[in-house]
Design a protein around this motif. Structure first.
Motif, PDB file in Angstrom:
ATOM      1  N   GLN A 115       8.496  -0.016  -6.572  1.00 52.59           N
ATOM      2  CA  GLN A 115       8.056  -0.535  -5.278  1.00 52.59           C
ATOM      3  C   GLN A 115       7.027  -1.650  -5.458  1.00 52.59           C
ATOM      4  N   ALA A 130      10.521  -6.563  -0.938  1.00 54.98           N
ATOM      5  CA  ALA A 130      10.136  -5.570   0.064  1.00 54.98           C
ATOM      6  C   ALA A 130       8.917  -6.072   0.821  1.00 54.98           C
ATOM      7  N   GLY A 178       7.962   7.252  -4.277  1.00 54.12           N
ATOM      8  CA  GLY A 178       8.795   6.138  -3.827  1.00 54.12           C
ATOM      9  C   GLY A 178       8.049   5.180  -2.930  1.00 54.12           C
ATOM     10  N   GLY A 179       6.716   5.150  -3.081  1.00 53.61           N
ATOM     11  CA  GLY A 179       5.927   4.286  -2.219  1.00 53.61           C
ATOM     12  C   GLY A 179       4.641   3.836  -2.879  1.00 53.61           C
ATOM     13  N   SER A 198       0.317   3.248  -1.948  1.00 50.12           N
ATOM     14  CA  SER A 198      -0.740   3.617  -1.011  1.00 50.12           C
ATOM     15  C   SER A 198      -2.028   2.884  -1.357  1.00 50.12           C
ATOM     16  N   ASP A 220       4.153  -2.244   4.445  1.00 46.71           N
ATOM     17  CA  ASP A 220       3.796  -1.750   5.764  1.00 46.71           C
ATOM     18  C   ASP A 220       2.441  -2.288   6.199  1.00 46.71           C
ATOM     19  N   SER A 267       0.266  -1.107   1.211  1.00 43.01           N
ATOM     20  CA  SER A 267       0.929   0.189   1.363  1.00 43.01           C
ATOM     21  C   SER A 267       2.391  -0.039   1.725  1.00 43.01           C
ATOM     22  N   LEU A 268       3.253   0.788   1.142  1.00 46.49           N
ATOM     23  CA  LEU A 268       4.691   0.728   1.418  1.00 46.49           C
ATOM     24  C   LEU A 268       5.224   2.155   1.347  1.00 46.49           C
ATOM     25  N   ASN A 269       5.675   2.662   2.483  1.00 44.71           N
ATOM     26  CA  ASN A 269       6.115   4.066   2.546  1.00 44.71           C
ATOM     27  C   ASN A 269       5.096   4.979   1.867  1.00 44.71           C
ATOM     28  N   PRO A 270       3.836   4.940   2.296  1.00 43.56           N
ATOM     29  CA  PRO A 270       2.779   5.683   1.594  1.00 43.56           C
ATOM     30  C   PRO A 270       2.962   7.201   1.621  1.00 43.56           C
ATOM     31  N   HIS A 271       3.808   7.703   2.524  1.00 37.70           N
ATOM     32  CA  HIS A 271       4.046   9.142   2.597  1.00 37.70           C
ATOM     33  C   HIS A 271       4.920   9.640   1.445  1.00 37.70           C
ATOM     34  N   LEU A 272       5.583   8.697   0.729  1.00 33.07           N
ATOM     35  CA  LEU A 272       6.443   9.080  -0.394  1.00 33.07           C
ATOM     36  C   LEU A 272       5.645   8.996  -1.694  1.00 33.07           C
TER      37      LEU A 272
END
Length: 501
Positions: free
Chosen positions: A297, A306, A270-271, A273, A309, A262-267
């Motif tokens: 990403q 990158a 742009g992420g 999940s 998270d 996961s990387l900026n999963p709220h986006l």
């Protein structure tokens, strides 16, 4: 239709190299006239002559029946010629409005904001150019940036608009929008010079097509009286045969895997999940999805640019402890990045220097661990790579930034594939390439696969994903929607997954 532009026997020489030689081009009012040619055929150079960025070595230019000496870009604008370059000429920190009016006020310090904005909005509405004038360019999508460029040209009074590779970085939806804009321009009597390598687009949008090959104009044809195959044959100078590839159904051992990344999963756009996928020796894993659903990403994580998270990247069965480009290079991950200009090359350095960027501490090319470069060895290697990869240049000592897009991509591919690697991440590897160069890249990737390399292919071209992939994974809003076989791929299921269904 009346003649708007005529270029007669135009040549442009750099030293002893003719980028254009004795080129003829005639554009009518209200016409979409496509310039078609291989990468390095001289299309952009010819247009840079037309807009005053270069001065011709020979020949004449006539505009509205009168001979024109176009001494500068300002002179071209004053005549009514505007150009949207392949790499946009916008200032990221300024708003759309500020970019459009920049340089139009002369020495006056006065700015009629309300009046100018009303004029811009009227033009935008007339041609269907949806733009947020108050947003900074850095906050805009690529498609909106392009619309700002078109608005900028029309605001300055362009009757002839040059679009250089306008669809290279657009989504399919944005391409459809661009075609509607072109139709509106034609309906108003404006002319468009359209530069593209994509045959479907050329056949869809063109009234006439002029073929350039090796800097010379070959012929001009009516688009409705020629086939895409005939155009491709004329462009490359011989009959073009597209390659077809067998699919691998039993790949080798695991080379690289992502586990619950996961990387900026709220986006959503742009992420990533909870992404899990595995690359195997001797296979191409294609990533399908509408552009902007986490592909960039994914590429950043899998090349060490990158740090996720959560989750783990494993290479050769071992978890990665430190995320950096160098550590992933050392682990044998080669990378063809999505933006060849800002991420793949150092434009001011020579072709030869770019070809050895990852090997400057190798004893083959330097002594004392990179302290002293062996220029003769570098030059010899570069010449071999030039020959092997058909890199079209006047010299391997010329700057990489001066090459056409396709030849820049060949430099990157040559550098990445010559090094020691077990995996290759290829992001939009054929964006902006002509049919010949695209076929070359595809053949090179299949050869790598057959030699045991594990390849992750990220492409916005669904046909390319279907053609090359042995397995296909679909990304939507940063999530894996499913994994599908490349052989006899279930196109309908994949298409639905790409839409989030």
């Amino acid at each position: 239709m009346a003649e708007l532009l005529r270029m007669e026997h135009v040549s442009k020489c750099f030293g002893t190299f003719f980028a254009n030689k004795d080129v003829n081009l005639c554009v009518q009012e209200g016409e979409v006239h496509t310039l078609l040619g291989e990468n390095g055929a001289g299309k952009s150079t010819l247009m840079n002559v037309l807009v005053g960025l270069y001065q011709p070595t020979g020949g004449k230019i006539f505009y509205r029946g009168k001979e024109a000496k176009i001494a500068s870009p300002r002179a071209a604008v004053e005549m009514g010629i505007g150009m949207v370059h392949q790499h946009f000429m916008l200032i990221d920190a300024m708003t759309g409005f500020e970019n459009i009016v920049l340089g139009t006020k002369g020495k006056s310090a006065l700015l009629d904001r309300a009046g100018d904005e009303a004029k811009i909005r009227e033009i935008a509405e007339r041609y269907g150019l949806e733009v947020d004038l108050n947003s900074r360019v850095s906050e805009m999508s690529i498609g909106m940036q392009q619309r700002v460029e078109i608005l900028k040209a029309l605001y300055r009074g362009a009757d002839l608009l040059i679009l250089d590779e306008p669809t290279a970085v657009l989504t399919d939806l944005e391409v459809e929008g661009l075609f509607k804009i072109i139709d509106s321009l034609k309906a108003e009597g404006k002319s468009v010079i359209f530069i593209s390598h994509k045959m479907r687009e050329v056949m869809h949008v063109s009234d006439k097509v002029t073929i350039l090959r090796a800097g010379e104009s070959v012929t001009t044809l009516d688009a409705d009286k020629v086939t895409a195959q005939q155009l491709a044959d004329l462009m490359i100078g011989h009959e073009f045969h597209e390659s077809h590839y067998e699919k691998v159904t039993e790949a080798g051992e695991e080379v690289l895997s992502l586990e619950h990344i996961s990387l900026n999963p709220h986006l959503k756009h742009g992420g990533l999940s909870d992404v899990s996928l595995t690359l195997h020796r001797g296979e191409i894993l294609g990533v399908a999805g509408i552009d902007g659903n986490g592909q960039s990403q994914l590429a950043q994580v899998i090349t060490g640019l990158a740090t996720p998270d959560s989750g783990e990247v494993r290479i050769g069965g071992e978890g990665v402890a430190f995320y950096s480009a160098r550590s992933f290079i050392d682990e044998g991950v080669a990378d063809v990045p999505e933006d060849r200009n800002t991420m793949g090359l150092v434009g001011d350095m020579s072709i030869a220097e770019n070809l050895v960027l990852k090997q400057t501490d190798s004893p083959r090319f330097s002594s004392a661990h990179g302290a002293w470069l062996k220029n003769a060895a570098i030059h010899e290697f570069a010449e071999a790579m030039r020959e092997k990869n058909d890199i079209r240049c006047s010299s391997v000592d010329q700057s990489a930034g001066s090459l056409s897009g396709g030849n820049q991509q060949k430099v990157i591919l040559a550098r990445e594939l010559e090094g020691s690697h077990s995996a290759l991440v290829a992001v939009y590897p054929t964006r902006g390439l002509d049919v010949g160069a695209t076929n070359f890249v595809h053949d090179a990737m299949i050869k790598e696969r057959d030699n045991g390399c594990a390849i992750l292919l990220i492409s916005a071209d669904f046909d390319e994903v279907l053609k090359l992939s042995d397995r296909i994974v679909v990304l939507f809003e940063g999530k894996v929607m499913g994994t599908y076989p490349g052989k006899d791929a279930p196109v309908k299921e994949i298409s639905l997954a790409m839409a989030g269904k």
